[in-house]
Design an enzyme around this catalytic site. Structure first.
Site, PDB file in Angstrom:
ATOM      1  N   GLY A   1       0.825  -1.222   0.000  1.00 41.00           N
ATOM      2  CA  GLY A   1       0.000   0.000   0.000  1.00 41.00           C
ATOM      3  C   GLY A   1       0.848   1.256   0.000  1.00 41.00           C
ATOM      4  N   ILE A   2       2.036   1.166  -0.595  1.00 33.61           N
ATOM      5  CA  ILE A   2       2.986   2.297  -0.572  1.00 33.61           C
ATOM      6  C   ILE A   2       2.483   3.482  -1.402  1.00 33.61           C
ATOM      7  N   THR A   3       1.560   3.236  -2.343  1.00 27.89           N
ATOM      8  CA  THR A   3       1.082   4.335  -3.196  1.00 27.89           C
ATOM      9  C   THR A   3       0.024   5.194  -2.494  1.00 27.89           C
TER      10      THR A   3
ATOM     11  N   LYS B   1     -11.371  -5.600   8.687  1.00 25.78           N
ATOM     12  CA  LYS B   1     -10.289  -5.117   9.568  1.00 25.78           C
ATOM     13  C   LYS B   1     -10.287  -5.874  10.905  1.00 25.78           C
TER      14      LYS B   1
ATOM     15  N   SER C   1      -9.687   0.985   1.217  1.00 28.75           N
ATOM     16  CA  SER C   1      -9.806   1.682   2.499  1.00 28.75           C
ATOM     17  C   SER C   1     -11.007   2.621   2.601  1.00 28.75           C
TER      18      SER C   1
ATOM     19  N   GLY D   1     -22.670  14.284   3.000  1.00 32.95           N
ATOM     20  CA  GLY D   1     -23.677  13.402   3.592  1.00 32.95           C
ATOM     21  C   GLY D   1     -23.961  13.807   5.025  1.00 32.95           C
TER      22      GLY D   1
ATOM     23  N   TYR E   1     -15.853  -3.116   5.227  1.00 34.44           N
ATOM     24  CA  TYR E   1     -14.473  -2.689   5.486  1.00 34.44           C
ATOM     25  C   TYR E   1     -14.085  -2.989   6.936  1.00 34.44           C
TER      26      TYR E   1
ATOM     27  N   ARG F   1      -4.174  13.047   1.395  1.00 34.44           N
ATOM     28  CA  ARG F   1      -5.358  12.219   1.613  1.00 34.44           C
ATOM     29  C   ARG F   1      -6.132  12.048   0.305  1.00 34.44           C
TER      30      ARG F   1
ATOM     31  N   GLU G   1     -12.482   2.182  12.849  1.00 34.75           N
ATOM     32  CA  GLU G   1     -13.795   1.764  12.319  1.00 34.75           C
ATOM     33  C   GLU G   1     -14.247   0.455  12.965  1.00 34.75           C
TER      34      GLU G   1
ATOM     35  N   SER H   1      -7.972  -0.380  12.379  1.00 37.67           N
ATOM     36  CA  SER H   1      -8.696   0.889  12.233  1.00 37.67           C
ATOM     37  C   SER H   1      -9.708   1.110  13.351  1.00 37.67           C
TER      38      SER H   1
ATOM     39  N   GLN I   1      -1.857   7.325   0.929  1.00 38.68           N
ATOM     40  CA  GLN I   1      -1.463   8.460   1.788  1.00 38.68           C
ATOM     41  C   GLN I   1      -0.401   8.046   2.807  1.00 38.68           C
TER      42      GLN I   1
HETATM   43  P1  NAP Z   1      -5.129   4.671   0.938  1.00 37.07           P
HETATM   44  O1  NAP Z   1      -4.575   6.018   0.654  1.00 37.07           O
HETATM   45  O2  NAP Z   1      -6.470   4.321   0.421  1.00 37.07           O
HETATM   46  O3  NAP Z   1      -4.060   3.603   0.394  1.00 37.07           O
HETATM   47  C1  NAP Z   1      -4.401   2.242   0.294  1.00 37.07           C
HETATM   48  C2  NAP Z   1      -3.266   1.505  -0.393  1.00 37.07           C
HETATM   49  O4  NAP Z   1      -3.623   0.116  -0.526  1.00 37.07           O
HETATM   50  C3  NAP Z   1      -2.956   1.998  -1.825  1.00 37.07           C
HETATM   51  O5  NAP Z   1      -1.575   1.953  -2.025  1.00 37.07           O
HETATM   52  C4  NAP Z   1      -3.640   0.946  -2.694  1.00 37.07           C
HETATM   53  O6  NAP Z   1      -3.077   0.818  -3.968  1.00 37.07           O
HETATM   54  C5  NAP Z   1      -3.356  -0.304  -1.868  1.00 37.07           C
HETATM   55  N1  NAP Z   1      -4.183  -1.449  -2.235  1.00 37.07           N
HETATM   56  C6  NAP Z   1      -5.534  -1.511  -2.373  1.00 37.07           C
HETATM   57  N2  NAP Z   1      -5.910  -2.763  -2.718  1.00 37.07           N
HETATM   58  C7  NAP Z   1      -4.780  -3.499  -2.807  1.00 37.07           C
HETATM   59  C8  NAP Z   1      -4.506  -4.847  -3.139  1.00 37.07           C
HETATM   60  N3  NAP Z   1      -5.479  -5.713  -3.468  1.00 37.07           N
HETATM   61  N4  NAP Z   1      -3.225  -5.271  -3.130  1.00 37.07           N
HETATM   62  C9  NAP Z   1      -2.212  -4.417  -2.838  1.00 37.07           C
HETATM   63  N5  NAP Z   1      -2.409  -3.110  -2.532  1.00 37.07           N
HETATM   64  C10 NAP Z   1      -3.682  -2.674  -2.507  1.00 37.07           C
HETATM   65  O7  NAP Z   1      -5.150   4.383   2.508  1.00 37.07           O
HETATM   66  P2  NAP Z   1      -4.337   5.131   3.683  1.00 37.07           P
HETATM   67  O8  NAP Z   1      -5.175   6.243   4.191  1.00 37.07           O
HETATM   68  O9  NAP Z   1      -2.963   5.333   3.264  1.00 37.07           O
HETATM   69  O10 NAP Z   1      -4.404   4.009   4.817  1.00 37.07           O
HETATM   70  C11 NAP Z   1      -3.398   3.012   4.921  1.00 37.07           C
HETATM   71  C12 NAP Z   1      -3.958   1.806   5.670  1.00 37.07           C
HETATM   72  O11 NAP Z   1      -4.373   2.220   6.975  1.00 37.07           O
HETATM   73  C13 NAP Z   1      -5.177   1.162   5.041  1.00 37.07           C
HETATM   74  O12 NAP Z   1      -5.103  -0.220   5.307  1.00 37.07           O
HETATM   75  C14 NAP Z   1      -6.346   1.763   5.783  1.00 37.07           C
HETATM   76  O13 NAP Z   1      -7.451   0.897   5.760  1.00 37.07           O
HETATM   77  C15 NAP Z   1      -5.752   1.893   7.168  1.00 37.07           C
HETATM   78  N6  NAP Z   1      -6.278   2.971   8.011  1.00 37.07           N
HETATM   79  C16 NAP Z   1      -6.326   4.251   7.536  1.00 37.07           C
HETATM   80  C17 NAP Z   1      -6.784   5.260   8.351  1.00 37.07           C
HETATM   81  C18 NAP Z   1      -6.833   6.691   7.869  1.00 37.07           C
HETATM   82  O14 NAP Z   1      -7.501   7.511   8.530  1.00 37.07           O
HETATM   83  N7  NAP Z   1      -6.136   7.054   6.798  1.00 37.07           N
HETATM   84  C19 NAP Z   1      -7.183   4.984   9.676  1.00 37.07           C
HETATM   85  C20 NAP Z   1      -7.097   3.664  10.124  1.00 37.07           C
HETATM   86  C21 NAP Z   1      -6.633   2.670   9.291  1.00 37.07           C
HETATM   87  P3  NAP Z   1      -3.633   1.680  -5.241  1.00 37.07           P
HETATM   88  O15 NAP Z   1      -2.964   3.027  -5.128  1.00 37.07           O
HETATM   89  O16 NAP Z   1      -3.189   0.863  -6.390  1.00 37.07           O
HETATM   90  O17 NAP Z   1      -5.111   1.764  -5.094  1.00 37.07           O
HETATM   91  O1  G4F Z   2     -13.726  10.611   5.560  1.00 33.68           O
HETATM   92  P1  G4F Z   2     -14.547   9.390   5.671  1.00 33.68           P
HETATM   93  O2  G4F Z   2     -14.940   8.718   4.404  1.00 33.68           O
HETATM   94  O3  G4F Z   2     -13.750   8.421   6.640  1.00 33.68           O
HETATM   95  P2  G4F Z   2     -14.207   7.158   7.502  1.00 33.68           P
HETATM   96  O4  G4F Z   2     -15.435   6.535   6.978  1.00 33.68           O
HETATM   97  O5  G4F Z   2     -14.224   7.587   8.924  1.00 33.68           O
HETATM   98  O6  G4F Z   2     -13.010   6.144   7.226  1.00 33.68           O
HETATM   99  C1  G4F Z   2     -11.659   6.582   7.250  1.00 33.68           C
HETATM  100  O7  G4F Z   2     -11.164   6.484   8.559  1.00 33.68           O
HETATM  101  C2  G4F Z   2     -11.111   5.144   9.085  1.00 33.68           C
HETATM  102  C3  G4F Z   2     -10.580   5.240  10.519  1.00 33.68           C
HETATM  103  O8  G4F Z   2     -11.653   5.391  11.406  1.00 33.68           O
HETATM  104  C4  G4F Z   2     -10.206   4.320   8.195  1.00 33.68           C
HETATM  105  F1  G4F Z   2     -10.099   3.063   8.697  1.00 33.68           F
HETATM  106  C5  G4F Z   2     -10.762   4.289   6.788  1.00 33.68           C
HETATM  107  O9  G4F Z   2      -9.870   3.561   5.946  1.00 33.68           O
HETATM  108  C6  G4F Z   2     -10.870   5.712   6.270  1.00 33.68           C
HETATM  109  O10 G4F Z   2      -9.571   6.229   6.141  1.00 33.68           O
HETATM  110  O11 G4F Z   2     -15.886   9.725   6.477  1.00 33.68           O
HETATM  111  C7  G4F Z   2     -15.864  10.339   7.741  1.00 33.68           C
HETATM  112  C8  G4F Z   2     -17.287  10.700   8.144  1.00 33.68           C
HETATM  113  C9  G4F Z   2     -18.280   9.553   7.969  1.00 33.68           C
HETATM  114  O12 G4F Z   2     -19.138   9.518   9.074  1.00 33.68           O
HETATM  115  C10 G4F Z   2     -19.083   9.938   6.733  1.00 33.68           C
HETATM  116  O13 G4F Z   2     -20.406   9.460   6.713  1.00 33.68           O
HETATM  117  O14 G4F Z   2     -17.732  11.740   7.268  1.00 33.68           O
HETATM  118  C11 G4F Z   2     -19.042  11.449   6.842  1.00 33.68           C
HETATM  119  N1  G4F Z   2     -19.302  12.127   5.590  1.00 33.68           N
HETATM  120  C12 G4F Z   2     -20.229  13.123   5.431  1.00 33.68           C
HETATM  121  N2  G4F Z   2     -20.266  13.494   4.160  1.00 33.68           N
HETATM  122  C13 G4F Z   2     -18.733  11.888   4.406  1.00 33.68           C
HETATM  123  C14 G4F Z   2     -19.329  12.743   3.492  1.00 33.68           C
HETATM  124  N3  G4F Z   2     -17.742  11.025   4.034  1.00 33.68           N
HETATM  125  C15 G4F Z   2     -17.345  11.038   2.746  1.00 33.68           C
HETATM  126  N4  G4F Z   2     -16.338  10.209   2.379  1.00 33.68           N
HETATM  127  N5  G4F Z   2     -17.930  11.851   1.815  1.00 33.68           N
HETATM  128  C16 G4F Z   2     -18.932  12.730   2.137  1.00 33.68           C
HETATM  129  O15 G4F Z   2     -19.456  13.448   1.292  1.00 33.68           O
END
Ligand code: NAP
Ligand code: G4F
Length: 345
Positions: free
Chosen positions: A8-10, A157, A88, A215, A153, A188, A131, A129, A12
């Site tokens: 998942g290096i590509t 997890k 994700s 939303g 999702y 992001r 979540e 996560s 955020q």
């Molecule tokens: P992201 O920007 O959506 O990056 C996800 C990465 O996973 C991308 O590099 C994507 O590749 C890769 N990927 C998706 N499907 C794959 C597959 N089948 N095989 C190999 N690689 C795959 O997510 P992030 O925000 O950096 O989050 C990193 C991790 O932390 C995720 O597992 C996410 O669920 C978890 N997490 C994130 C948050 C948050 O708030 N950001 C919080 C808690 C947990 P492509 O670029 O090719 O799509």
């Molecule tokens: O930004 P979101 O899509 O993030 P969400 O669902 O919290 O998930 C992210 O954080 C998780 C950690 O808790 C990660 F595990 C997961 O991979 C991801 O990075 O939505 C945040 C909140 C939700 O309640 C959603 O319903 O914002 C609300 N929301 C309101 N309007 C919206 C929108 N979300 C999105 N994406 N788009 C909207 O227009």
């Protein structure tokens, strides 16, 4: 040079974690998926900067392709593997549940099996996560709080979180999970709510967009800065014992409050621009997520150091710059006008 593998290096976090590890002198290897358009935009700078030194390397793989993972892990024998790969996006996981769940369960299992069979000393980090908690009640969540997943999702997890613990306890492997609460940045993905807002604020500021459709404005999240959180990931695998760790700020804010503060930065009232649509309401909403990072604060000496206001400012300022370039290209006829709201979720 010590080798690290990041799946998942590509994404955020892949960007920020790579930066941290390269600065610390590690040889970084990452997996990329083949796609019809180039998907390495976030990390292209590392590719050119470290081209001659060989400190940054990409390999084709997919979490669902165990043969490529086995080949890669046995060839590299990295010191640590950070498993960041996932589908994700929570809302999208309701649209493509099978893929989300396969990647989020079997994908993790494939890596754990490879480590078990190739070299049990390889340390493993699982991107768990907040979540997983489901966010039904207004409570502070820690490592002992109950999981109650509300989406495909989150259910995936939970499986990966549990199987990571199973391999830790069954085979004595160094497998840790970071239960990270939401973390954001200018890198992001544009369909997560914070970036969707900051991107719209930038475009509205430059006259490229007139409305922002969201939303659930009442949902609350514990939002931190991704740059701070990858430091937590690093410290988790550097700790003396494998364990589960909550990484969070300890403060929650509503989506509405995020939007209000973001629009304030361009001297506009969010109520004049934000509208809501059922289209962005999920089949099952996670209403409230607030983390208690006391354990990481105390034992890892980790703490979130970017305030909520500074995070919003960082994102809005970056998206104003992007919108400024977009306007210049448009004005010169170098790109075509995009549809008004360029994001879909
Ligand atoms: P992201 O920007 O959506 O990056 C996800 C990465 O996973 C991308 O590099 C994507 O590749 C890769 N990927 C998706 N499907 C794959 C597959 N089948 N095989 C190999 N690689 C795959 O997510 P992030 O925000 O950096 O989050 C990193 C991790 O932390 C995720 O597992 C996410 O669920 C978890 N997490 C994130 C948050 C948050 O708030 N950001 C919080 C808690 C947990 P492509 O670029 O090719 O799509
Ligand atoms: O930004 P979101 O899509 O993030 P969400 O669902 O919290 O998930 C992210 O954080 C998780 C950690 O808790 C990660 F595990 C997961 O991979 C991801 O990075 O939505 C945040 C909140 C939700 O309640 C959603 O319903 O914002 C609300 N929301 C309101 N309007 C919206 C929108 N979300 C999105 N994406 N788009 C909207 O227009």
């Amino acid at each position: 040079m010590k080798k690290i593998l990041i799946t998942g290096i590509t994404g955020q976090d892949g960007y920020y974690l790579s930066k941290l590890l390269l600065d610390k002198g590690y040889e970084v290897h990452g997996t990329v998926r083949r796609s019809s358009s180039i998907n390495t935009e976030r990390i292209d700078g590392f590719l050119s900067e470290y081209k001659s030194s060989g400190q940054f390397n990409l390999h084709y793989s997919d979490l669902l392709d165990s043969s490529s993972l086995n080949n890669l892990i046995s060839t590299l024998e990295p010191e640590k593997i950070f498993n960041l790969a996932a589908q994700s996006h929570v809302a999208v996981s309701f649209k493509i549940p099978e893929f989300t769940i396969k990647v989020g369960t079997i994908g993790t299992l494939n890596i754990l099996e490879a480590i078990k069979n190739i070299n049990k000393d390889i340390k493993f980090y699982q991107a768990s996560s907040s979540e997983m908690y489901g966010g039904k009640f207004e409570e502070k969540l820690n490592e002992d709080s109950r999981f109650d997943p509300k989406s495909p999702y989150a259910a995936a997890k939970v499986f990966s979180h549990d199987i990571t613990k199973v391999y830790r306890e069954s085979y004595g492997m160094f497998c840790s999970s970071g239960i990270l609460f939401n973390h954001e940045s200018p890198y992001r993905g544009e369909t997560f709510v914070t970036r969707k807002i900051s991107r719209a604020v930038g475009r509205i500021h430059m006259g490229l967009q007139s409305k922002l459709t969201l939303g659930n404005l009442n949902a609350k999240r514990d939002w931190g800065f991704a740059g701070d959180y990858v430091d937590g990931m690093y410290k988790i695998l550097d700790y003396s014992e494998p364990d589960d760790w909550v990484i969070a700020t300890g403060s929650a804010h509503s989506v509405e409050n995020f939007a209000k503060k973001a629009f304030n930065l361009i001297d506009k009232n969010y109520e004049d621009y934000v509208e809501t649509s059922e289209r962005y309401i999920r089949p099952n909403e996670v209403n409230y997520l607030l983390g208690d990072p006391s354990k990481a604060n105390k034992l890892l000496d980790w703490k979130s150091s970017t305030s909520f206001d500074d995070l919003i400012k960082l994102m809005v300022e970056s998206d104003i710059q992007i919108a400024t370039k977009e306007k210049m290209l448009l004005d010169n006829g170098l790109i075509k006008p995009t549809w008004e709201n360029p994001v879909v979720n």
